[in-house]
Design a protein around this motif. Structure first.
Motif, short mmCIF file in Angstrom:
data_model
loop_
_atom_site.label_atom_id
_atom_site.label_comp_id
_atom_site.label_asym_id
_atom_site.label_seq_id
_atom_site.Cartn_x
_atom_site.Cartn_y
_atom_site.Cartn_z
N TYR A 16 -11.20 -7.75 0.05
CA TYR A 16 -10.41 -7.09 -1.18
C TYR A 16 -10.85 -7.42 -2.34
CZ TYR A 16 -6.96 -5.18 2.06
OH TYR A 16 -6.43 -4.26 3.04
N ARG A 27 -4.96 -2.97 -2.51
CA ARG A 27 -4.09 -3.00 -1.08
C ARG A 27 -3.25 -1.94 -1.11
NH1 ARG A 27 -3.20 -8.07 1.32
NH2 ARG A 27 -1.23 -6.95 1.94
N ASN A 28 -2.55 -1.35 -2.12
CA ASN A 28 -1.95 0.08 -1.88
C ASN A 28 -2.82 1.06 -1.55
OD1 ASN A 28 0.19 -1.39 -2.92
ND2 ASN A 28 0.25 -0.61 -5.12
N HIS A 53 -3.57 0.73 1.94
CA HIS A 53 -2.24 1.25 2.87
C HIS A 53 -2.22 2.55 2.98
CE1 HIS A 53 1.78 0.79 4.61
NE2 HIS A 53 2.04 1.49 3.67
N ARG A 54 -2.22 3.37 1.99
CA ARG A 54 -2.19 4.81 1.71
C ARG A 54 -3.21 5.48 2.67
NH1 ARG A 54 -1.03 3.77 -3.48
NH2 ARG A 54 -2.87 4.50 -4.18
N THR A 90 -2.27 4.92 6.38
CA THR A 90 -1.17 5.68 6.68
C THR A 90 -1.79 7.25 6.80
OG1 THR A 90 0.33 4.09 5.48
CG2 THR A 90 0.94 6.37 5.95
#
Length: 170
Positions: free
Chosen positions: A134, A149-150, A153-154, A157
């Motif tokens: 990261y 990180r966001n 995650h998106r 998903t």
């Protein structure tokens, strides 16, 4: 008391995959797995002595396969050659089927990947294909750690949503 149906259903796929390391003969594996569960059922009174049931199943299967090979090694050369030829044919068919499944899975993943935004595709590529951490992705993409990180995650998903909406053919 153990619910044997649940126990069987929970472990059958993993036991078959484990047994495949020792033999390519699918019927032999099925028979050996069945033998393990029959023995487990008949010796269920002694189960209180087993600390790790999953480990017990794996060791029992390995031992059962080894016993079967020892028994078969006493066969004539013609019988052994016949078993080998059947095993080779089954292995080739299994490998073809596995290759087809992998190709279908790869095509499906590529379709899901195309539904991601360019930034989502970039972060997935950097993390999984290029195996960047990261911190490195932060520098490459010019965004802070939490944003990486966001975005990851998106992206994951979104891939899961695409996979859930599209029935897989593999």
């Amino acid at each position: 008391m153990i619910d044997f149906t649940t126990l069987y259903n929970r472990h059958i796929d993993n036991l078959f995959a484990f047994g495949s390391r020792f033999s390519t003969d699918r019927e032999l594996l099925k028979d050996c797995i069945q033998d393990v569960f029959v023995k487990l059922y008949t010796k269920r009174d002694a189960l209180h002595e087993v600390d790790n049931l999953e480990s017990y199943l794996y060791v029992s299967l390995r031992n059962r396969i080894n016993d079967e090979y020892r028994r078969r090694s006493k066969m004539s050369d013609d019988e052994i050659d016949d078993v080998k030829m059947r095993g080779m044919a089954e292995t080739e068919a299994f490998n073809r089927e596995l290759q087809e499944q992998r190709m279908a899975m790869t095509a499906a993943i590529e379709r899901y990947f195309e539904k991601l935004s360019p930034r989502q595709q970039q972060i997935i590529n950097l993390y999984y294909r290029d195996q960047m951490k990261y911190d490195d992705i932060c520098r490459v993409m010019g965004i802070n750690y939490q944003s990486v990180r966001n975005l990851m995650h998106r992206s994951i998903t979104r891939l899961r949503e695409c996979a859930a909406r599209t029935p897989a053919a593999f």
